[in-house]
Scaffold this motif. Structure first.
Motif, PDB file in Angstrom:
ATOM      1  N   THR A  15       0.921  -1.127   0.029  1.00 25.87           N
ATOM      2  CA  THR A  15      -0.066  -0.069   0.113  1.00 25.87           C
ATOM      3  C   THR A  15       0.966   1.233   0.003  1.00 25.87           C
ATOM      4  N   GLY A  16       0.618   2.066  -0.755  1.00 23.89           N
ATOM      5  CA  GLY A  16       1.405   3.436  -0.974  1.00 23.89           C
ATOM      6  C   GLY A  16       2.664   3.213  -1.460  1.00 23.89           C
ATOM      7  N   GLY A  17       2.332   2.296  -2.567  1.00 21.30           N
ATOM      8  CA  GLY A  17       3.726   1.772  -3.140  1.00 21.30           C
ATOM      9  C   GLY A  17       4.394   2.779  -4.479  1.00 21.30           C
ATOM     10  N   GLY A  18       3.543   3.635  -4.621  1.00 21.56           N
ATOM     11  CA  GLY A  18       4.228   4.487  -5.763  1.00 21.56           C
ATOM     12  C   GLY A  18       5.100   5.174  -5.556  1.00 21.56           C
ATOM     13  N   THR A  19       5.691   5.691  -4.168  1.00 18.50           N
ATOM     14  CA  THR A  19       6.548   6.674  -3.882  1.00 18.50           C
ATOM     15  C   THR A  19       7.227   6.149  -2.523  1.00 18.50           C
ATOM     16  N   GLY A  20       8.308   6.925  -2.527  1.00 18.43           N
ATOM     17  CA  GLY A  20       8.954   6.786  -1.036  1.00 18.43           C
ATOM     18  C   GLY A  20       9.286   5.379  -0.468  1.00 18.43           C
ATOM     19  N   ILE A  21       8.996   5.166   0.898  1.00 22.71           N
ATOM     20  CA  ILE A  21       9.501   3.901   1.430  1.00 22.71           C
ATOM     21  C   ILE A  21       8.717   2.770   0.646  1.00 22.71           C
ATOM     22  N   ASN A  23       7.745   2.396  -2.537  1.00 16.09           N
ATOM     23  CA  ASN A  23       8.285   2.226  -3.461  1.00 16.09           C
ATOM     24  C   ASN A  23       9.655   1.470  -3.443  1.00 16.09           C
ATOM     25  N   GLN A  24      10.420   1.702  -2.445  1.00 13.29           N
ATOM     26  CA  GLN A  24      11.858   1.103  -2.042  1.00 13.29           C
ATOM     27  C   GLN A  24      11.286  -0.444  -1.943  1.00 13.29           C
ATOM     28  N   MET A  25       9.997  -0.621  -0.825  1.00 14.89           N
ATOM     29  CA  MET A  25      10.040  -1.948  -0.161  1.00 14.89           C
ATOM     30  C   MET A  25       9.606  -2.818  -1.628  1.00 14.89           C
ATOM     31  N   ALA A  26       8.789  -2.259  -2.327  1.00 13.90           N
ATOM     32  CA  ALA A  26       8.533  -2.922  -3.747  1.00 13.90           C
ATOM     33  C   ALA A  26       9.676  -3.116  -4.556  1.00 13.90           C
ATOM     34  N   ARG A  27      10.453  -2.431  -4.678  1.00 11.39           N
ATOM     35  CA  ARG A  27      11.619  -2.597  -5.441  1.00 11.39           C
ATOM     36  C   ARG A  27      12.615  -3.678  -4.651  1.00 11.39           C
ATOM     37  N   LYS A  42      -3.876   7.609  -5.453  1.00  9.23           N
ATOM     38  CA  LYS A  42      -3.186   8.275  -6.623  1.00  9.23           C
ATOM     39  C   LYS A  42      -2.732   7.030  -7.487  1.00  9.23           C
ATOM     40  N   VAL A  43      -3.374   6.404  -8.139  1.00  6.61           N
ATOM     41  CA  VAL A  43      -2.883   5.399  -8.881  1.00  6.61           C
ATOM     42  C   VAL A  43      -1.753   5.442  -9.986  1.00  6.61           C
ATOM     43  N   GLU A  44      -1.937   6.723 -10.648  1.00  9.46           N
ATOM     44  CA  GLU A  44      -0.683   6.949 -11.620  1.00  9.46           C
ATOM     45  C   GLU A  44       0.645   6.879 -10.980  1.00  9.46           C
ATOM     46  N   ARG A  45       0.976   7.195 -10.007  1.00 13.02           N
ATOM     47  CA  ARG A  45       2.352   6.946  -9.227  1.00 13.02           C
ATOM     48  C   ARG A  45       2.660   5.659  -9.403  1.00 13.02           C
ATOM     49  N   CYS A  46       1.604   4.693  -8.770  1.00 13.37           N
ATOM     50  CA  CYS A  46       1.864   3.268  -8.720  1.00 13.37           C
ATOM     51  C   CYS A  46       2.014   2.728 -10.210  1.00 13.37           C
ATOM     52  N   GLU A  47       1.439   3.196 -11.108  1.00  7.96           N
ATOM     53  CA  GLU A  47       1.565   2.653 -12.651  1.00  7.96           C
ATOM     54  C   GLU A  47       3.005   3.091 -13.173  1.00  7.96           C
ATOM     55  N   GLN A  48       3.554   4.256 -12.707  1.00  7.96           N
ATOM     56  CA  GLN A  48       5.019   4.187 -12.940  1.00  7.96           C
ATOM     57  C   GLN A  48       5.963   3.833 -12.333  1.00  7.96           C
ATOM     58  N   ALA A  49       5.483   3.282 -11.067  1.00 12.13           N
ATOM     59  CA  ALA A  49       6.881   2.789 -10.340  1.00 12.13           C
ATOM     60  C   ALA A  49       6.462   1.258 -10.717  1.00 12.13           C
ATOM     61  N   ALA A  50       5.259   0.740 -10.926  1.00 10.68           N
ATOM     62  CA  ALA A  50       5.133  -0.807 -11.479  1.00 10.68           C
ATOM     63  C   ALA A  50       5.721  -0.918 -12.644  1.00 10.68           C
ATOM     64  N   ALA A  51       5.925  -0.128 -13.692  1.00  4.08           N
ATOM     65  CA  ALA A  51       6.342  -0.198 -14.795  1.00  4.08           C
ATOM     66  C   ALA A  51       7.898  -0.590 -15.033  1.00  4.08           C
ATOM     67  N   GLN A  52       8.652   0.123 -13.913  1.00  2.07           N
ATOM     68  CA  GLN A  52      10.011   0.087 -13.640  1.00  2.07           C
ATOM     69  C   GLN A  52      10.468  -1.272 -12.704  1.00  2.07           C
ATOM     70  N   THR A  55       9.955  -7.378 -12.185  1.00  2.00           N
ATOM     71  CA  THR A  55       8.776  -8.861 -12.058  1.00  2.00           C
ATOM     72  C   THR A  55       7.549  -8.203 -12.581  1.00  2.00           C
ATOM     73  N   ARG A  56       6.426  -8.942 -12.735  1.00  2.00           N
ATOM     74  CA  ARG A  56       5.197  -8.815 -12.783  1.00  2.00           C
ATOM     75  C   ARG A  56       4.547  -7.633 -12.006  1.00  2.00           C
ATOM     76  N   ALA A  57       4.127  -6.620 -12.168  1.00  2.00           N
ATOM     77  CA  ALA A  57       3.596  -5.606 -11.069  1.00  2.00           C
ATOM     78  C   ALA A  57       2.318  -4.981 -11.665  1.00  2.00           C
ATOM     79  N   LEU A  58       1.032  -5.001 -10.754  1.00  2.00           N
ATOM     80  CA  LEU A  58      -0.133  -4.307 -11.043  1.00  2.00           C
ATOM     81  C   LEU A  58      -0.165  -2.954 -10.273  1.00  2.00           C
ATOM     82  N   ALA A  59      -0.678  -2.122 -10.926  1.00  3.00           N
ATOM     83  CA  ALA A  59      -0.929  -0.838 -10.015  1.00  3.00           C
ATOM     84  C   ALA A  59      -2.473  -0.745  -9.904  1.00  3.00           C
ATOM     85  N   LEU A  60      -3.041  -0.737  -8.803  1.00  3.34           N
ATOM     86  CA  LEU A  60      -4.402  -0.570  -8.496  1.00  3.34           C
ATOM     87  C   LEU A  60      -4.804   0.496  -7.500  1.00  3.34           C
ATOM     88  N   PRO A  61      -5.931   0.976  -7.937  1.00  3.76           N
ATOM     89  CA  PRO A  61      -6.414   1.828  -7.083  1.00  3.76           C
ATOM     90  C   PRO A  61      -7.016   1.451  -5.789  1.00  3.76           C
TER      91      PRO A  61
END
Length: 134
Positions: A15-21, A23-27, A42-52, A55-61
């Motif tokens: 949760t809150g995976g698009g930025t900050g900590i 995003n780093q946990m997701a990486r 704000k799913v847009e931030r998650c979409e940008q992070a998931a694309a990078q 592994t398979r990554a989904l961005a969900l609101p």
């Protein structure tokens, strides 16, 4: 060492995976082989992070303070990735004022996201784990 931390075949929600900590946990989880769901209001931030991620990554609101939004996110995770093995309850908020100046509605927003959100996400993910017998 890589075998010790191998998460291949595992699915993680951050949760809150698009930025900050978050995003780093997701990486880190993706680097260990986990498939990911990054979610936030704000799913847009998650979409940008998931694309990078490697592994398979989904961005969900998901609004973690809304039970239906949490249920929908967890349900879609199970539908698309088959399971949930890891939950990182990272979403959080603050009210930008001195404590004596925070209005009650501001306090309630912080409590709803930072406390109730953790409960709702843990409950929803826990139910899927119990159903799988874990």
């Amino acid at each position: 060492m890589n075998e010790l931390f191998d998460l291949s075949g595992k699915v993680a929600i951050v949760t809150g995976g698009g930025t900050g900590i978050g995003n780093q946990m997701a990486r880190g989880l993706a680097d260990a082989g986990a498939e990911l769901v990054l979610c936030a209001r704000k799913v847009e931030r998650c979409e940008q992070a998931a694309a990078q991620l490697p592994t398979r990554a989904l961005a969900l609101p998901c609004n973690v303070s809304d039970p239906e939004s949490v249920r929908a996110m967890v349900s879609r995770t199970v539908d698309e990735l088959g399971r949930v093995d890891i939950l990182v309850n990272n979403a959080g908020t603050v009210w930008g004022a001195a404590p004596e100046d925070i209005p009650l509605e501001g306090w309630q927003k912080v409590v709803d996201v930072n406390l109730t959100g953790v409960f709702l996400c843990s409950q929803a993910v826990g139910r899927t784990m119990i159903e799988r017998g874990e």
